[in-house]
Design a protein around this motif. Structure first.
Motif, PDB file in Angstrom:
ATOM      1  N   ILE A  85     -23.901 -23.233  39.331  1.00 59.42           N
ATOM      2  CA  ILE A  85     -23.400 -21.863  39.245  1.00 59.42           C
ATOM      3  C   ILE A  85     -24.403 -21.060  38.422  1.00 59.42           C
ATOM      4  N   SER A  86     -24.784 -19.914  38.929  1.00 56.91           N
ATOM      5  CA  SER A  86     -25.785 -19.073  38.285  1.00 56.91           C
ATOM      6  C   SER A  86     -25.210 -17.712  37.937  1.00 56.91           C
ATOM      7  N   VAL A  87     -25.791 -17.093  36.922  1.00 56.12           N
ATOM      8  CA  VAL A  87     -25.400 -15.744  36.520  1.00 56.12           C
ATOM      9  C   VAL A  87     -26.637 -14.870  36.424  1.00 56.12           C
ATOM     10  N   SER A  88     -26.411 -13.581  36.415  1.00 50.69           N
ATOM     11  CA  SER A  88     -27.487 -12.607  36.266  1.00 50.69           C
ATOM     12  C   SER A  88     -27.770 -12.382  34.785  1.00 50.69           C
ATOM     13  N   PRO A  89     -29.023 -12.153  34.425  1.00 53.85           N
ATOM     14  CA  PRO A  89     -29.326 -11.849  33.023  1.00 53.85           C
ATOM     15  C   PRO A  89     -28.711 -10.528  32.567  1.00 53.85           C
ATOM     16  N   LYS A  90     -28.303  -9.688  33.501  1.00 51.93           N
ATOM     17  CA  LYS A  90     -27.704  -8.394  33.162  1.00 51.93           C
ATOM     18  C   LYS A  90     -26.201  -8.490  32.899  1.00 51.93           C
ATOM     19  N   MET A  91     -25.595  -9.639  33.224  1.00 58.24           N
ATOM     20  CA  MET A  91     -24.150  -9.802  33.066  1.00 58.24           C
ATOM     21  C   MET A  91     -23.756  -9.713  31.593  1.00 58.24           C
ATOM     22  N   ASP A  92     -22.634  -9.077  31.324  1.00 54.82           N
ATOM     23  CA  ASP A  92     -22.071  -9.013  29.981  1.00 54.82           C
ATOM     24  C   ASP A  92     -21.584 -10.408  29.600  1.00 54.82           C
ATOM     25  N   ILE A  93     -21.819 -10.833  28.365  1.00 54.64           N
ATOM     26  CA  ILE A  93     -21.438 -12.191  27.964  1.00 54.64           C
ATOM     27  C   ILE A  93     -19.929 -12.412  28.026  1.00 54.64           C
ATOM     28  N   ARG A  94     -19.136 -11.353  27.910  1.00 50.01           N
ATOM     29  CA  ARG A  94     -17.684 -11.513  28.027  1.00 50.01           C
ATOM     30  C   ARG A  94     -17.299 -11.975  29.424  1.00 50.01           C
ATOM     31  N   TYR A  95     -17.960 -11.413  30.446  1.00 45.70           N
ATOM     32  CA  TYR A  95     -17.687 -11.820  31.822  1.00 45.70           C
ATOM     33  C   TYR A  95     -18.224 -13.223  32.084  1.00 45.70           C
ATOM     34  N   CYS A  96     -19.326 -13.549  31.462  1.00 47.42           N
ATOM     35  CA  CYS A  96     -19.885 -14.888  31.598  1.00 47.42           C
ATOM     36  C   CYS A  96     -18.907 -15.917  31.034  1.00 47.42           C
ATOM     37  N   ALA A  97     -18.338 -15.645  29.876  1.00 42.14           N
ATOM     38  CA  ALA A  97     -17.355 -16.552  29.266  1.00 42.14           C
ATOM     39  C   ALA A  97     -16.130 -16.697  30.172  1.00 42.14           C
ATOM     40  N   ARG A  98     -15.704 -15.615  30.791  1.00 40.45           N
ATOM     41  CA  ARG A  98     -14.556 -15.672  31.712  1.00 40.45           C
ATOM     42  C   ARG A  98     -14.884 -16.510  32.942  1.00 40.45           C
ATOM     43  N   LEU A  99     -16.119 -16.388  33.438  1.00 39.55           N
ATOM     44  CA  LEU A  99     -16.560 -17.182  34.584  1.00 39.55           C
ATOM     45  C   LEU A  99     -16.553 -18.671  34.233  1.00 39.55           C
ATOM     46  N   PHE A 100     -17.050 -19.001  33.033  1.00 37.22           N
ATOM     47  CA  PHE A 100     -17.040 -20.393  32.576  1.00 37.22           C
ATOM     48  C   PHE A 100     -15.617 -20.926  32.555  1.00 37.22           C
ATOM     49  N   GLN A 101     -14.705 -20.140  32.012  1.00 37.25           N
ATOM     50  CA  GLN A 101     -13.312 -20.561  31.911  1.00 37.25           C
ATOM     51  C   GLN A 101     -12.696 -20.750  33.295  1.00 37.25           C
ATOM     52  N   PHE A 103     -14.069 -21.444  36.174  1.00 40.39           N
ATOM     53  CA  PHE A 103     -14.602 -22.559  36.961  1.00 40.39           C
ATOM     54  C   PHE A 103     -14.695 -23.863  36.178  1.00 40.39           C
ATOM     55  N   GLY A 104     -14.268 -23.855  34.917  1.00 38.99           N
ATOM     56  CA  GLY A 104     -14.269 -25.072  34.122  1.00 38.99           C
ATOM     57  C   GLY A 104     -15.653 -25.622  33.838  1.00 38.99           C
ATOM     58  N   ILE A 105     -16.610 -24.716  33.631  1.00 35.07           N
ATOM     59  CA  ILE A 105     -17.978 -25.141  33.335  1.00 35.07           C
ATOM     60  C   ILE A 105     -18.342 -24.758  31.905  1.00 35.07           C
ATOM     61  N   ARG A 106     -19.393 -25.323  31.401  1.00 31.02           N
ATOM     62  CA  ARG A 106     -19.828 -25.048  30.028  1.00 31.02           C
ATOM     63  C   ARG A 106     -21.194 -24.397  29.960  1.00 31.02           C
ATOM     64  N   ARG A 107     -21.884 -24.368  31.094  1.00 36.30           N
ATOM     65  CA  ARG A 107     -23.220 -23.777  31.117  1.00 36.30           C
ATOM     66  C   ARG A 107     -23.551 -23.324  32.530  1.00 36.30           C
ATOM     67  N   ALA A 108     -24.535 -22.437  32.626  1.00 34.00           N
ATOM     68  CA  ALA A 108     -24.973 -21.945  33.934  1.00 34.00           C
ATOM     69  C   ALA A 108     -26.442 -21.589  33.852  1.00 34.00           C
ATOM     70  N   SER A 109     -27.092 -21.636  34.983  1.00 37.14           N
ATOM     71  CA  SER A 109     -28.472 -21.157  35.021  1.00 37.14           C
ATOM     72  C   SER A 109     -28.447 -19.630  35.100  1.00 37.14           C
ATOM     73  N   VAL A 110     -29.502 -19.029  34.605  1.00 36.15           N
ATOM     74  CA  VAL A 110     -29.654 -17.580  34.681  1.00 36.15           C
ATOM     75  C   VAL A 110     -30.757 -17.324  35.697  1.00 36.15           C
ATOM     76  N   VAL A 111     -30.423 -16.585  36.757  1.00 36.34           N
ATOM     77  CA  VAL A 111     -31.347 -16.383  37.866  1.00 36.34           C
ATOM     78  C   VAL A 111     -31.657 -14.904  38.029  1.00 36.34           C
ATOM     79  N   GLU A 112     -32.953 -14.625  38.160  1.00 36.62           N
ATOM     80  CA  GLU A 112     -33.426 -13.264  38.399  1.00 36.62           C
ATOM     81  C   GLU A 112     -34.505 -13.330  39.465  1.00 36.62           C
ATOM     82  N   ASP A 113     -34.394 -12.501  40.485  1.00 37.69           N
ATOM     83  CA  ASP A 113     -35.341 -12.498  41.608  1.00 37.69           C
ATOM     84  C   ASP A 113     -35.516 -13.892  42.203  1.00 37.69           C
TER      85      ASP A 113
END
Length: 134
Positions: A85-101, A103-113
């Motif tokens: 599961i990947s996230v954008s570097p522009k994503m707000d960390i609050r939304y990132c934390a919600r995404l982790f919760q 999908f039950g994950i603890r980390r994600a790659s950050v993908v740009e271009d």
């Protein structure tokens, strides 16, 4: 209530990502984790039509150590999670934390271009979101 400043994933992410090929064995992965001082590795794509994977210390503990398998005989592709599961570097960390919760994950790659530029985890999110501890 004070309105908090928006903090992006780019601000909190770790930029020194360690990669490994899926054909490598777990012993090689452990060496890469030790050398890279990290607890997870991004598994390289095999082709342009493939996706990145991820292997973590938890994967190794659960699927190799707990099952008494020899780390030099288990390939990364046997125990990795894919796609990562990947996230954008522009994503707000609050939304990132919600995404982790969600999908039950603890980390994600950050993908740009279409390129992995970092890793983000609960550890990084919490340290960046907390006010100064001094």
């Amino acid at each position: 209530m004070n309105k908090r400043e928006r903090i992006s994933v780019r601000t909190a992410m770790r930029t020194d990502v360690t990669f490994i090929d899926g054909s490598e064995n777990v012993l090689d992965a452990l060496r890469a984790m030790r050398d890279g001082q990290c607890t997870s590795l991004i598994v390289n794509k095999r082709s342009d039509h493939d996706e990145h994977g991820i292997v973590t210390l938890s994967d190794i503990a659960q699927q190799v150590i707990a099952k008494d398998r020899a780390p030099e005989r288990v390939h990364i592709f046997e125990i990795m999670s894919k796609p990562v599961i990947s996230v954008s570097p522009k994503m707000d960390i609050r939304y990132c934390a919600r995404l982790f919760q969600k999908f039950g994950i603890r980390r994600a790659s950050v993908v740009e271009d279409h390129k992995v530029v970092g890793m983000i985890s609960y550890y990084h999110l919490v340290l960046e979101a907390l006010p100064e501890l001094d």
